[in-house]
Design an enzyme around this catalytic site. Structure first.
Site, PDB file in Angstrom:
ATOM      1  N   TYR A   1       0.864  -1.182   0.000  1.00 45.91           N
ATOM      2  CA  TYR A   1       0.000   0.000   0.000  1.00 45.91           C
ATOM      3  C   TYR A   1       0.898   1.229   0.000  1.00 45.91           C
ATOM      4  O   TYR A   1       1.887   1.287   0.725  1.00 45.91           O
ATOM      5  CB  TYR A   1      -0.893   0.007   1.244  1.00 45.91           C
ATOM      6  CG  TYR A   1      -1.724   1.260   1.403  1.00 45.91           C
ATOM      7  CD1 TYR A   1      -2.773   1.536   0.531  1.00 45.91           C
ATOM      8  CD2 TYR A   1      -1.458   2.172   2.434  1.00 45.91           C
ATOM      9  CE1 TYR A   1      -3.542   2.689   0.682  1.00 45.91           C
ATOM     10  CE2 TYR A   1      -2.236   3.329   2.588  1.00 45.91           C
ATOM     11  CZ  TYR A   1      -3.268   3.577   1.712  1.00 45.91           C
ATOM     12  OH  TYR A   1      -4.033   4.713   1.865  1.00 45.91           O
TER      13      TYR A   1
ATOM     14  N   ASP B   1       9.282   2.758  -0.296  1.00 50.32           N
ATOM     15  CA  ASP B   1       8.247   3.452   0.468  1.00 50.32           C
ATOM     16  C   ASP B   1       8.400   3.023   1.919  1.00 50.32           C
ATOM     17  O   ASP B   1       7.985   1.936   2.318  1.00 50.32           O
ATOM     18  CB  ASP B   1       6.853   3.109  -0.070  1.00 50.32           C
ATOM     19  CG  ASP B   1       5.755   3.821   0.718  1.00 50.32           C
ATOM     20  OD1 ASP B   1       6.091   4.537   1.684  1.00 50.32           O
ATOM     21  OD2 ASP B   1       4.572   3.661   0.362  1.00 50.32           O
TER      22      ASP B   1
ATOM     23  N   LYS C   1       4.281   8.849   8.832  1.00 46.99           N
ATOM     24  CA  LYS C   1       4.018   8.238  10.153  1.00 46.99           C
ATOM     25  C   LYS C   1       5.015   8.706  11.238  1.00 46.99           C
ATOM     26  O   LYS C   1       4.904   9.813  11.713  1.00 46.99           O
ATOM     27  CB  LYS C   1       3.931   6.715  10.028  1.00 46.99           C
ATOM     28  CG  LYS C   1       2.777   6.332   9.068  1.00 46.99           C
ATOM     29  CD  LYS C   1       2.294   4.929   9.154  1.00 46.99           C
ATOM     30  CE  LYS C   1       0.980   4.770   8.414  1.00 46.99           C
ATOM     31  NZ  LYS C   1       1.062   4.239   7.056  1.00 46.99           N
TER      32      LYS C   1
END
Ligand SMILES: *Cc1c(COP(=O)(O)O)cnc(C)c1O
Length: 429
Positions: free
Chosen positions: A144, A239, A267
């Protein structure tokens, strides 16, 4: 467990927000009951509007590696916010956070702050396209990368085909620019590159795929990606929105000692505030405006409050032994549950790396998204329900990983493990 107030707030929220939420997985669609409305967090614990207390392993989906209401973050944010929240100008705090990160990361030389992981990824893809003059992107099924148009794409029918979008509102012409491959399959990768290699701008991967279970890859596969990208002039994007600052200060790049061309962060980097970033060599980053022709901007990018939260967090992550302690604690916690499950013959494994873990209802090592049995999600649903009853909070889907934070003590982990073992007795009972 009493969820009366959460239920009432959720009913009200449905009038304001699609599905009652501002991000879909919060809606508890794949587990039972209304989502909990949390009013407070302290250390590893969260408290909902009905005053239930839970040991939290969701940790805001990863950012809170230092737990809730971390004192140094709170203090620096409070001090900063008192001077104003945003000026739309450069600030000294931005420099300080940039320096702290770049001085301690061998894999990027220059970076740009943005406001979310999605924004970081979207910008990194544009950068790769701008730098190579190519359009196509390769991604992997089960990774994702935020809700970027080009990446909300799954494999079409047949092997290594051009993608089909997984969301309405994405033109076919966009989805066709993306090729989707299964993880951990070097041969298929090579075949695809032989055919399309010269049209590919970048290959993007979660080097530690943690958004569809925890699909730990063979290091040799990641090394193969690196070599193939060199061979075909493709930029390799790691990523690291989850793995960055999670498995080590240098993230998965440091963990595996592999040099990607571009890295995205989110994050943890914001210490609980909305921050993302992407970074690369001086040369690649020189493509970004105003230095180069690839446009990317942000009104609230690197605002001082977000920079303060990130700075206070990063400083703590640089403490000696921080990451080895986190990994040890997570080993201890998962081994305890694993031993209990093994003794009773429960079909369960707990893959983990650093302070990320996953509860998998299988005995097999899983490296590809299509190896996860959909039926196992029913078992997760029971587990999730039982754990809310006993005071443990996991993300509300069996495809989500859990996070141990620095605020989880051995005693907290013992208590949580005991509750999880009790819940497993119900799942397998
Ligand atoms: C969470 C995540 C994103 C998206 O970040 P947002 O801040 O939610 O936009 C992108 N990539 C990975 C690997 C993620 O885990």
């Amino acid at each position: 467990m009493n969820r009366e107030k959460s239920q009432a707030l959720f009913d009200e929220a449905k009038q304001y927000f699609p599905g009652g939420v501002n991000s879909p997985v919060r809606a508890f669609k794949s587990v039972s009951g209304p989502p909990l409305f949390i009013k407070r967090g302290e250390g590893c614990r969260i408290y909902d509007e009905d005053d239930n207390e839970l040991i939290d392993f969701c940790c805001s989906w990863g950012p809170l590696i230092l737990g809730h209401n971390n004192a140094p973050i709170r203090e620096l944010v409070t001090e900063t916010v008192a001077k104003g929240t945003s000026f739309g100008t450069p600030t000294k705090l931005g420099n300080e956070l940039g320096k702290l990160i770049l001085d301690n990361n061998r894999f990027i030389e220059k970076m740009r702050f943005v406001s979310s992981g999605t924004e970081a990824v979207m910008s990194a893809i544009r950068l790769a396209r701008g730098a190579t003059g190519r359009n196509k992107v390769i991604k992997f099924e089960g990774c994702y990368h935020g809700h970027v148009d080009a990446l909300l794409v799954k494999a079409g029918s047949g092997l290594a085909t051009f993608g089909e979008s997984t969301s309405a509102g994405i033109p076919d012409s966009f989805a066709k620019e993306t090729l989707v491959l299964p993880l951990n399959e070097p041969d298929l990768l090579e075949q695809t590159l032989q055919k399309h290699g010269d049209d590919i701008a970048c290959i993007i991967i979660e080097p530690i795929p943690a958004n569809n279970g925890l699909l730990l890859q063979d290091k040799s596969f990641l090394e193969c990606l690196r070599l193939k990208c060199y061979k075909y002039g493709i930029l390799l994007i790691f990523d690291e929105v989850i793995s960055g600052f999670r498995v080590g200060f240098e993230g998965a790049a440091g963990y595996y000692d592999i040099q990607p061309d571009i890295i995205t962060y989110g994050k943890i980097i914001g210490g609980g505030m909305p921050v993302g970033a992407y970074g690369a060599s001086h040369e690649i980053m020189a493509n970004i405006a105003p230095e180069g022709p690839v446009y990317q901007a942000g009104t609230l990018s690197a605002n001082p409050v977000a920079m303060a939260a990130g700075y206070a967090a990063m400083q703590q992550l640089l403490a000696p032994d921080f990451y080895s302690n986190m990994a040890e604690k997570t080993d201890y916690f998962t081994n305890k549950i694993q031993a209990y499950a093994d003794e009773r013959g429960y079909t369960l494994t707990m893959p983990h790396i650093g302070s990320i873990f996953w509860v998998a209802f299988t005995k097999n090592r899983i490296t590809r998204a299509d190896e996860i049995e959909a039926a196992s999600m029913e078992q997760f649903k029971v587990l999730h329900h039982e754990l809310l009853e006993s005071g443990v909070y996991l993300g509300p889907s069996g495809y989500e990983v859990g996070f141990v934070s620095a605020a989880h003590t051995r005693a907290d982990l013992d208590l949580a493990a005991e509750r999880i073992c009790g819940a497993l007795d119900v799942v397998f009972g």
